[in-house]
Scaffold this active site. Structure first.
Site, PDB file in Angstrom:
ATOM      1  N   GLU A 171      28.253  -7.979 -11.135  1.00  0.00           N
ATOM      2  CA  GLU A 171      29.360  -8.427 -11.996  1.00  0.00           C
ATOM      3  C   GLU A 171      30.394  -9.295 -11.287  1.00  0.00           C
ATOM      4  O   GLU A 171      31.543  -8.866 -11.085  1.00  0.00           O
ATOM      5  CB  GLU A 171      30.053  -7.208 -12.609  1.00  0.00           C
ATOM      6  CG  GLU A 171      29.132  -6.347 -13.450  1.00  0.00           C
ATOM      7  CD  GLU A 171      29.877  -5.259 -14.203  1.00  0.00           C
ATOM      8  OE1 GLU A 171      31.066  -5.022 -13.911  1.00  0.00           O
ATOM      9  OE2 GLU A 171      29.274  -4.648 -15.098  1.00  0.00           O
ATOM     10  N   GLU A 359      23.071  -1.702 -16.456  1.00  0.00           N
ATOM     11  CA  GLU A 359      24.099  -0.673 -16.662  1.00  0.00           C
ATOM     12  C   GLU A 359      24.419  -0.573 -18.148  1.00  0.00           C
ATOM     13  O   GLU A 359      24.613  -1.593 -18.815  1.00  0.00           O
ATOM     14  CB  GLU A 359      25.426  -1.015 -15.955  1.00  0.00           C
ATOM     15  CG  GLU A 359      25.414  -0.845 -14.463  1.00  0.00           C
ATOM     16  CD  GLU A 359      26.775  -1.138 -13.822  1.00  0.00           C
ATOM     17  OE1 GLU A 359      27.816  -1.079 -14.507  1.00  0.00           O
ATOM     18  OE2 GLU A 359      26.779  -1.449 -12.615  1.00  0.00           O
TER      19      GLU A 359
END
Ligand code: GAL
Length: 451
Positions: A171, A359
């Site tokens: 991320e 995720e």
């Protein structure tokens, strides 16, 4: 137990099921042997930065309890484990001298996974930059390219014989945005002058890391991960629609598009133009890499409205808590279609080969009833999101796997230990692990899975 009507077979035999974690959130042993501080060690020792003054010095003590945790994964029929390497455990000062202790630790984890029939999926960088590198400017310093190269080569060399599935970054939007623009995550820097160079250097490292891993890991499956949230305008009003487009470009397009050769979304966000002063000749090509897969990480959606007062974007998020919708303890809206919408959105890019949900999960207050953690909210969150993943797959998208965030409760960054995301409850006083209802459900759901 398995009341929900999805069958694992519906996802296909080659669908990857697993759980995800990150080094700083679980390992502890923050200064063992020659390990030096990461930016998260430094940030958590600053007053007022983390809820309740929490830190990851012990966390879930995975460093010492990795065997117990991997045994539990095995009992839960989990066949894929995504975890990250701590840069400052392997190269304590970020560059230069390597740590044999660090290498030994990750060798033990990797080898034990393999012994238990669990495939390791390794993230090179999940936010814990060595503090020594931050002292030199961290992600804002273009030298990060050389430091990162050295680190990536070292990891590929040490572990690439046994680890085949790799992710370069976790991320980048979050670690640059929260860490270098908003200052709410490590290293706590604020403003465009930090954010803009950090974006470009992270984008370069994303591709550089990809090339290193591809060259050095035989039969590697190389990816990188992106945070994303489906964005919708607050109303059909033109200003809200424009605001939502900008937020979408920032949250969902900023890091993937340059890697696909599409450049930064400066047309949608003119304020990004100042990135041009950091782009050196050759960079436009160097940010491109054909990843084998992209990791998509979805938790919620965002509703966005126009705002005169927000600099650069003129857009602001309409808080879920003001909208009378179901939320998690992070105050994130529970909105399962966000995951299928994001899969479909990324699926539109022709050059994206495979998508893996690396995720997805939720934090809720876990109630202990007669010794059992009855986390029905988490259970229904996971099941409703999986339903949407399956829908996206059946509509022809390239989604090939799903990893739950996360295995055990852990250190949730600026929120400390308060939000519990685990399938496994952790009593942080005793380090006792107990399977939650959601963990029990996953165990039975995965029962028939052999790979
Ligand atoms: C992601 C992050 C994880 C975890 C999760 C839940 O953004 O990669 O480390 O904290 O969010 O908030």
């Amino acid at each position: 137990m398995n009341e929900f009507d999805l069958k694992i077979e519906d996802f296909g035999d080659d669908f990857h099921w697993g759980v995800s974690t990150a080094a700083y959130q679980i390992e502890g042993a923050y200064d063992i042997h020659d390990k030096q501080a990461s930016i998260w060690d430094a940030f958590t020792s600053r007053k007022g930065k983390i809820y309740n003054g929490d830190h990851g010095r012990v966390a879930t003590d995975f460093y010492h309890k990795y065997k117990e945790d991997i045994d539990l994964m095995k009992q839960m029929n989990i066949k894929n484990y995504r975890f990250s390497l701590s840069w400052s455990r392997l190269i304590p000062e970020g560059t230069g001298k390597k740590s044999s202790h660090g290498v030994t630790f990750y060798n033990k984890v990797i080898n034990y996974c393999l012994e238990c029939g669990i495939t390791p999926w390794v993230t090179l960088y999940h936010w814990d930059l060595p503090q020594k590198l931050e002292d030199k400017g961290g992600w804002t310093n273009r030298n990060i390219i050389h430091w990162f190269e050295e680190y990536a080569k070292f990891c590929a060399l040490q572990f690439g014989d046994r680890v085949k599935n790799w992710m370069v970054l976790n991320e980048p939007m979050v670690f640059t945005g929260a860490g270098y623009f908003l200052g709410v995550h490590a290293p706590g820097k604020k403003g465009m002058r930090h954010f803009i160079p950090a974006i470009h250097h992270a984008t370069l490292c994303q591709a550089i890391g990809g090339r290193i891993l591809r060259r050095r890991v035989k039969n590697g499956y190389i990816g990188t991960t992106f945070s994303c949230s489906y964005v919708e305008p607050f109303s059909t009003n033109k200003r809200d629609v424009i605001a939502a487009n900008k937020a979408d470009a920032l949250l969902n397009r900023l890091f993937i598009e340059p890697s696909l050769g599409l450049g930064y979304p400066v047309k949608t966000i003119p304020a990004l133009r100042r990135i041009n002063s950091f782009i050196k000749p050759g960079d436009e090509k160097d940010v491109i890499f054909d990843f084998d897969f992209i990791g998509v990480q979805v938790y919620t959606r965002e509703i966005v409205k126009h705002s005169w007062w927000t600099p650069y974007l003129k857009a602001k998020i309409s808080k879920a808590t003001d909208r009378n919708v179901k939320t998690t303890v992070m105050d994130w809206e529970v909105y399962p279609p966000s995951i299928s919408n994001m899969i479909n959105q990324f699926n539109e890019y022709k050059a994206v080969k495979n998508i893996i949900i690396t995720e997805n999960g939720a934090a809720f207050e876990d109630k202990v009833v007669r010794g059992e953690i009855q986390d029905y909210d988490r259970l229904s969150y996971l099941q409703s999101h999986l339903q949407k993943v399956l829908e996206a797959k059946q509509q022809g998208s390239k989604v090939k796997g799903y990893f739950v965030w996360t295995f055990t409760d852990n250190f949730e960054w600026a929120e400390g230990y308060y939000p519990r995301f685990g399938l496994v409850h952790v009593d942080f006083k005793t380090q006792k692990r107990s399977l939650k209802l959601s963990g029990k459900w996953l165990t039975s759901f995965l029962e028939s899975k052999s790979v």
